[in-house]
Scaffold this active site. Sequence first.
Site, short mmCIF file in Angstrom:
data_model
loop_
_atom_site.label_atom_id
_atom_site.label_comp_id
_atom_site.label_asym_id
_atom_site.label_seq_id
_atom_site.Cartn_x
_atom_site.Cartn_y
_atom_site.Cartn_z
N GLY A 8 1.03 -0.88 -0.07
CA GLY A 8 -0.26 -0.22 -0.15
C GLY A 8 0.69 1.09 0.17
N GLY A 12 -0.65 7.99 0.88
CA GLY A 12 -1.10 8.17 1.87
C GLY A 12 0.27 8.24 2.79
N ILE A 13 0.01 7.56 4.01
CA ILE A 13 1.41 6.93 5.13
C ILE A 13 1.99 6.61 3.83
CG2 ILE A 13 1.68 5.53 7.03
CD1 ILE A 13 -0.74 6.76 8.19
N GLY A 14 2.30 5.25 2.97
CA GLY A 14 3.04 4.63 2.64
C GLY A 14 3.66 4.92 1.78
N SER A 138 -3.34 0.33 13.88
CA SER A 138 -3.59 1.82 14.34
C SER A 138 -4.10 2.43 15.78
CB SER A 138 -5.58 1.94 13.78
OG SER A 138 -6.17 2.95 14.32
N TYR A 151 -12.65 -2.76 12.12
CA TYR A 151 -12.75 -2.21 11.63
C TYR A 151 -10.35 -2.54 12.62
CZ TYR A 151 -8.07 1.24 10.55
OH TYR A 151 -7.30 1.97 10.16
P1 NAD Z 1 -4.99 5.09 2.40
O1 NAD Z 1 -6.75 4.80 1.88
O2 NAD Z 1 -4.68 6.54 0.91
O3 NAD Z 1 -4.16 4.06 1.91
C1 NAD Z 1 -4.00 2.85 1.86
C2 NAD Z 1 -3.10 1.67 1.19
O4 NAD Z 1 -3.59 0.91 1.32
C3 NAD Z 1 -3.84 2.96 -0.47
O5 NAD Z 1 -2.54 2.13 -0.94
C4 NAD Z 1 -4.56 1.34 -1.08
O6 NAD Z 1 -4.42 1.08 -2.33
C5 NAD Z 1 -3.77 0.53 -0.51
N1 NAD Z 1 -4.30 -1.21 -0.20
C6 NAD Z 1 -6.13 -1.11 0.49
N2 NAD Z 1 -6.51 -2.14 0.02
C7 NAD Z 1 -4.64 -3.08 -0.41
C8 NAD Z 1 -4.87 -4.57 -0.45
N3 NAD Z 1 -5.88 -4.90 -0.65
N4 NAD Z 1 -4.27 -4.87 -1.09
C9 NAD Z 1 -2.96 -4.18 -1.85
N5 NAD Z 1 -2.80 -2.40 -0.98
C10 NAD Z 1 -4.28 -2.36 -0.71
O7 NAD Z 1 -4.48 5.38 4.02
P2 NAD Z 1 -3.42 5.56 4.76
O8 NAD Z 1 -4.41 6.65 5.19
O9 NAD Z 1 -2.66 6.19 4.29
O10 NAD Z 1 -3.75 4.22 5.09
C11 NAD Z 1 -2.33 3.68 5.62
C12 NAD Z 1 -2.16 2.50 6.32
O11 NAD Z 1 -2.89 3.80 8.00
C13 NAD Z 1 -3.43 1.44 6.73
O12 NAD Z 1 -3.52 0.11 7.33
C14 NAD Z 1 -4.52 2.48 7.71
O13 NAD Z 1 -5.71 1.03 8.24
C15 NAD Z 1 -3.81 3.09 8.99
N6 NAD Z 1 -4.09 4.65 8.90
C16 NAD Z 1 -3.99 5.75 9.07
C17 NAD Z 1 -4.85 6.43 9.61
C18 NAD Z 1 -5.43 7.71 9.00
O14 NAD Z 1 -5.83 8.49 9.97
N7 NAD Z 1 -5.12 8.24 8.07
C19 NAD Z 1 -5.12 5.91 11.08
C20 NAD Z 1 -4.43 4.98 11.56
C21 NAD Z 1 -3.80 4.01 10.89
#
Ligand code: NAD
Length: 242
Positions: A8, A12-14, A138, A151
Amino acid sequence: MKHLLISGGTRGIGAATVRRFITEGFSVTVLYSSDEEAKNSLQNELSSNADSLLFIKADVSDPKQVSDAVSKAVERFNNVDVLVSNAGISLSGLSDTFGFNDYRKVMDINFGGFFNLIHEIVPSMISRKEGSVVAVSSMWGQEGASCEALYSASKGAVDSYVKSLAKELGPSGIRVNAVSPGVILTDMLSCYSKEDLDALAGDTPVQRLGDPKEVADVIYYLSSSESSFITGQIVGVNGGFC
Ligand code: NAD
């Protein structure tokens, strides 16, 4: 050159994590699912590092796709030194409105994706007696969240797996940790209105939402030798939310 494999990693974070590791001189394999636009945008942005970057389309919930992707990554950049399991989806709503398919989807991506990556990558780390794993959990995995029960449960599973693996793999020289973000401004929050986001910022003691880079910096720290005595920890990056 050390090798990071991240799931991922296109936005975002990735994506912030990919940028940080590239800056630190890593080669990086990015697994992504369906977001071609985000992938193309990150690929263009990092085009001067094209030799150090490999993008592979793979759904982390599918063991075969993960296995094939890891084989390609190892063929291109050799062993994986750092694994960051970041891919995840959120699901909001009252718990009694969710069915079996919702449960399977959230668990198969958020926890199953982590399991599949560990299954493919850790055996080689064990034989080399080195490696570092960071999962993106999270704060709801620890705290529980109303209207995000599935979740939260999936992230709770990630946390337990991290703590257990740290105990099991420590003797093999492998550290396993998680970052536990609070509310971070990414596409995952696109379902929220401006008022909702302002309220979430107000609930955060530092009175703002987090930037993905602030999570990426902690991920990098946990993967590096700077944190060589830290394992089995779920590290909050949440502006004091909990
Ligand atoms: P985001 O939606 O921008 O990124 C999620 C990434 O996961 C995307 O690149 C998406 O393509 C990928 N993804 C989703 N399903 C997938 C699959 N089946 N196979 C491969 N890749 C897949 O959101 P983010 O906030 O950057 O999330 C990144 C991580 O951070 C997640 O695990 C999320 O649960 C966690 N998180 C986010 C927050 C927040 O507030 N944004 C808070 C706590 C935890």
